[in-house]
Design a protein around this motif. Structure first.
Motif, PDB file in Angstrom:
ATOM      1  N   LEU A 263       0.827  -1.200   0.000  1.00 37.98           N
ATOM      2  CA  LEU A 263       0.000   0.000   0.000  1.00 37.98           C
ATOM      3  C   LEU A 263       0.864   1.253   0.000  1.00 37.98           C
ATOM      4  O   LEU A 263       0.377   2.348  -0.253  1.00 37.98           O
ATOM      5  N   TRP A 264       2.116   1.096   0.330  1.00 40.72           N
ATOM      6  CA  TRP A 264       3.092   2.170   0.269  1.00 40.72           C
ATOM      7  C   TRP A 264       4.473   1.535   0.276  1.00 40.72           C
ATOM      8  O   TRP A 264       4.638   0.368   0.673  1.00 40.72           O
ATOM      9  N   SER A 265       5.458   2.276  -0.174  1.00 40.72           N
ATOM     10  CA  SER A 265       6.827   1.775  -0.180  1.00 40.72           C
ATOM     11  C   SER A 265       7.794   2.685   0.554  1.00 40.72           C
ATOM     12  O   SER A 265       8.901   2.273   0.886  1.00 40.72           O
ATOM     13  N   ASP A 266       7.381   3.921   0.831  1.00 42.78           N
ATOM     14  CA  ASP A 266       8.241   4.914   1.479  1.00 42.78           C
ATOM     15  C   ASP A 266       7.628   5.279   2.833  1.00 42.78           C
ATOM     16  O   ASP A 266       6.722   6.104   2.923  1.00 42.78           O
ATOM     17  N   GLY A 267       8.116   4.644   3.901  1.00 38.48           N
ATOM     18  CA  GLY A 267       7.570   4.873   5.237  1.00 38.48           C
ATOM     19  C   GLY A 267       7.705   6.309   5.696  1.00 38.48           C
ATOM     20  O   GLY A 267       6.822   6.826   6.386  1.00 38.48           O
ATOM     21  N   GLU A 268       8.778   6.971   5.311  1.00 39.94           N
ATOM     22  CA  GLU A 268       8.969   8.351   5.751  1.00 39.94           C
ATOM     23  C   GLU A 268       7.960   9.286   5.101  1.00 39.94           C
ATOM     24  O   GLU A 268       7.365  10.140   5.780  1.00 39.94           O
ATOM     25  N   ASP A 269       7.730   9.125   3.822  1.00 44.00           N
ATOM     26  CA  ASP A 269       6.726   9.948   3.153  1.00 44.00           C
ATOM     27  C   ASP A 269       5.344   9.689   3.744  1.00 44.00           C
ATOM     28  O   ASP A 269       4.578  10.621   3.995  1.00 44.00           O
ATOM     29  N   LEU A 270       5.042   8.420   3.964  1.00 44.82           N
ATOM     30  CA  LEU A 270       3.767   8.031   4.577  1.00 44.82           C
ATOM     31  C   LEU A 270       3.596   8.686   5.942  1.00 44.82           C
ATOM     32  O   LEU A 270       2.543   9.247   6.261  1.00 44.82           O
ATOM     33  N   ALA A 271       4.644   8.615   6.777  1.00 47.57           N
ATOM     34  CA  ALA A 271       4.555   9.132   8.143  1.00 47.57           C
ATOM     35  C   ALA A 271       4.428  10.653   8.155  1.00 47.57           C
ATOM     36  O   ALA A 271       3.653  11.208   8.954  1.00 47.57           O
ATOM     37  N   ARG A 272       5.175  11.341   7.314  1.00 47.50           N
ATOM     38  CA  ARG A 272       5.069  12.809   7.272  1.00 47.50           C
ATOM     39  C   ARG A 272       3.661  13.231   6.846  1.00 47.50           C
ATOM     40  O   ARG A 272       3.092  14.173   7.409  1.00 47.50           O
ATOM     41  N   GLN A 273       3.102  12.541   5.860  1.00 48.96           N
ATOM     42  CA  GLN A 273       1.749  12.869   5.435  1.00 48.96           C
ATOM     43  C   GLN A 273       0.757  12.597   6.554  1.00 48.96           C
ATOM     44  O   GLN A 273      -0.160  13.398   6.792  1.00 48.96           O
ATOM     45  N   ALA A 274       0.932  11.481   7.268  1.00 48.17           N
ATOM     46  CA  ALA A 274       0.017  11.130   8.358  1.00 48.17           C
ATOM     47  C   ALA A 274       0.084  12.143   9.484  1.00 48.17           C
ATOM     48  O   ALA A 274      -0.952  12.540  10.045  1.00 48.17           O
ATOM     49  N   HIS A 275       1.285  12.584   9.835  1.00 50.90           N
ATOM     50  CA  HIS A 275       1.426  13.577  10.908  1.00 50.90           C
ATOM     51  C   HIS A 275       0.706  14.866  10.538  1.00 50.90           C
ATOM     52  O   HIS A 275      -0.023  15.445  11.364  1.00 50.90           O
ATOM     53  N   GLY A 276       0.886  15.318   9.310  1.00 47.43           N
ATOM     54  CA  GLY A 276       0.202  16.528   8.877  1.00 47.43           C
ATOM     55  C   GLY A 276      -1.306  16.354   8.847  1.00 47.43           C
ATOM     56  O   GLY A 276      -2.058  17.268   9.224  1.00 47.43           O
ATOM     57  N   PHE A 277      -1.761  15.194   8.415  1.00 44.61           N
ATOM     58  CA  PHE A 277      -3.196  14.917   8.345  1.00 44.61           C
ATOM     59  C   PHE A 277      -3.815  14.934   9.744  1.00 44.61           C
ATOM     60  O   PHE A 277      -4.842  15.587   9.973  1.00 44.61           O
ATOM     61  N   ILE A 278      -3.188  14.224  10.688  1.00 45.14           N
ATOM     62  CA  ILE A 278      -3.717  14.155  12.051  1.00 45.14           C
ATOM     63  C   ILE A 278      -3.684  15.538  12.699  1.00 45.14           C
ATOM     64  O   ILE A 278      -4.648  15.964  13.355  1.00 45.14           O
ATOM     65  N   THR A 279      -2.576  16.249  12.542  1.00 44.98           N
ATOM     66  CA  THR A 279      -2.461  17.587  13.113  1.00 44.98           C
ATOM     67  C   THR A 279      -3.550  18.509  12.575  1.00 44.98           C
ATOM     68  O   THR A 279      -4.180  19.269  13.326  1.00 44.98           O
ATOM     69  N   GLY A 280      -3.793  18.434  11.277  1.00 42.23           N
ATOM     70  CA  GLY A 280      -4.830  19.267  10.677  1.00 42.23           C
ATOM     71  C   GLY A 280      -6.224  18.926  11.185  1.00 42.23           C
ATOM     72  O   GLY A 280      -7.030  19.824  11.465  1.00 42.23           O
ATOM     73  N   GLN A 281      -6.505  17.629  11.323  1.00 46.25           N
ATOM     74  CA  GLN A 281      -7.812  17.217  11.837  1.00 46.25           C
ATOM     75  C   GLN A 281      -7.993  17.662  13.285  1.00 46.25           C
ATOM     76  O   GLN A 281      -9.087  18.121  13.675  1.00 46.25           O
ATOM     77  N   LEU A 282      -6.961  17.540  14.095  1.00 50.04           N
ATOM     78  CA  LEU A 282      -7.054  17.983  15.482  1.00 50.04           C
ATOM     79  C   LEU A 282      -7.285  19.486  15.568  1.00 50.04           C
ATOM     80  O   LEU A 282      -8.121  19.962  16.342  1.00 50.04           O
ATOM     81  N   HIS A 283      -6.546  20.224  14.758  1.00 50.35           N
ATOM     82  CA  HIS A 283      -6.696  21.680  14.781  1.00 50.35           C
ATOM     83  C   HIS A 283      -8.112  22.084  14.382  1.00 50.35           C
ATOM     84  O   HIS A 283      -8.756  22.922  15.038  1.00 50.35           O
ATOM     85  N   ALA A 284      -8.621  21.462  13.323  1.00 48.93           N
ATOM     86  CA  ALA A 284      -9.958  21.819  12.843  1.00 48.93           C
ATOM     87  C   ALA A 284     -11.033  21.449  13.846  1.00 48.93           C
ATOM     88  O   ALA A 284     -11.995  22.193  14.053  1.00 48.93           O
ATOM     89  N   SER A 285     -10.883  20.300  14.518  1.00 51.67           N
ATOM     90  CA  SER A 285     -11.916  19.831  15.429  1.00 51.67           C
ATOM     91  C   SER A 285     -11.891  20.553  16.771  1.00 51.67           C
ATOM     92  O   SER A 285     -12.922  20.673  17.443  1.00 51.67           O
TER      93      SER A 285
END
Length: 288
Positions: A263-285
């Protein structure tokens, strides 16, 4: 935002050898997370003092998780099998404590895999008895236990928030908390909101994962409603990103979790995107 944001070590590595743990800690810190979750399926290779020192040096929190095996299953009717599972849980609790963690969570109540029959009354009684004793030990160490709710293909003990609350009530220890996982909720719950509200103040740990376990936002899950529900109940505990791909293989566990494709091959890219996604959802909520 006060929720610690975590990442599962299987985003980085498939085992807990010293080199792998060092790599996972370094990458977790570099990508901005607060907490690293270690699965203890490979704990025989874990250098606990070295991992504890490295986590402290990086300023990272730690949580540990695990499921059991069918030959060490506390939901079994076989006393010897239950005893082996109880020892695994005890040893894992000690490891979590020695690493500096206060959250020991996962499918602590059964093997991780598809059962061919329903849970028996005797098996459920064994789960209650073992986890009550483990919770009492955890309390003496200032720790909580998490009941991670998993789907029907991974356990026959608890599949919904309602199941988990009933089990926690029967265990009867207030440091036994509920662990919600959006991947499993997508399979078993009616939606991603009502279970959060039903669990309420008893929510102790959260896994964020897509319906296919890939990049957050690339599937069909309604994360906006889920994060708003977390804000509504005032949840301030860990929120840990969990994703699996055949790019990182954990012997045994990858098979148990049916990790058959990339489902992915680059763990670092995946993790950076996930951190930004979670941070954005927390901020919005949390800033409505």
């Amino acid at each position: 935002m006060t929720n610690p944001i975590g990442v599962h070590a299987l985003v980085w590595v498939g085992d807990t050898t010293p080199a792998s743990v060092e790599h996972a800690i370094r990458k977790t810190k570099e990508t901005g997370f607060d907490l690293l979750e270690l699965s203890l399926h490979d704990s025989v290779n874990l250098d606990v003092p070295a991992a504890r020192d490295a986590l402290r040096s990086a300023g990272l929190g730690v949580a540990c998780s695990r499921g059991l095996a069918f030959d060490a299953d506390v939901s079994s009717d076989d006393a010897d099998v239950v005893a082996r599972g109880e020892k695994l849980l005890h040893d894992s609790l000690v490891i979590t404590h020695e690493l500096g963690g206060t959250h020991f969570t996962g499918a602590l109540y059964s093997a991780l895999g598809k059962y061919d029959r329903p849970l028996t009354d005797a098996g459920r009684g064994n789960v209650v008895s073992v986890l009550r004793g483990l919770a009492q030990e955890a309390r003496r160490r200032g720790m909580t236990l998490g009941l991670e709710i998993c789907n029907r293909y991974e356990t026959n003990v608890i599949n919904t928030a309602h199941d988990a609350l009933r089990l926690a009530d029967d265990i009867g220890e207030d440091n036994v908390l509920i662990h919600l996982d959006t991947y499993h909720m997508n399979i078993e719950e009616d939606d991603l909101v009502r279970p959060v509200r039903e669990v309420g103040s008893r929510l102790g740990y959260v896994h964020i994962g897509e319906n296919h376990r890939g990049y957050l936002g690339s599937g069909h899950l309604d994360f906006t409603s889920f994060f708003h529900a977390l804000a509504d109940i005032g949840y301030r505990g860990p929120i840990t990103f969990e994703s699996f791909s055949s790019a990182v293989v954990a012997r045994g566990l990858s098979n148990d979790l049916a990790v058959w494709r990339n489902l992915w091959s680059d763990g670092e890219d995946l993790a950076r995107q996930a951190h930004g996604f979670i941070t954005g959802q927390l901020h919005a909520s949390q800033t409505r």
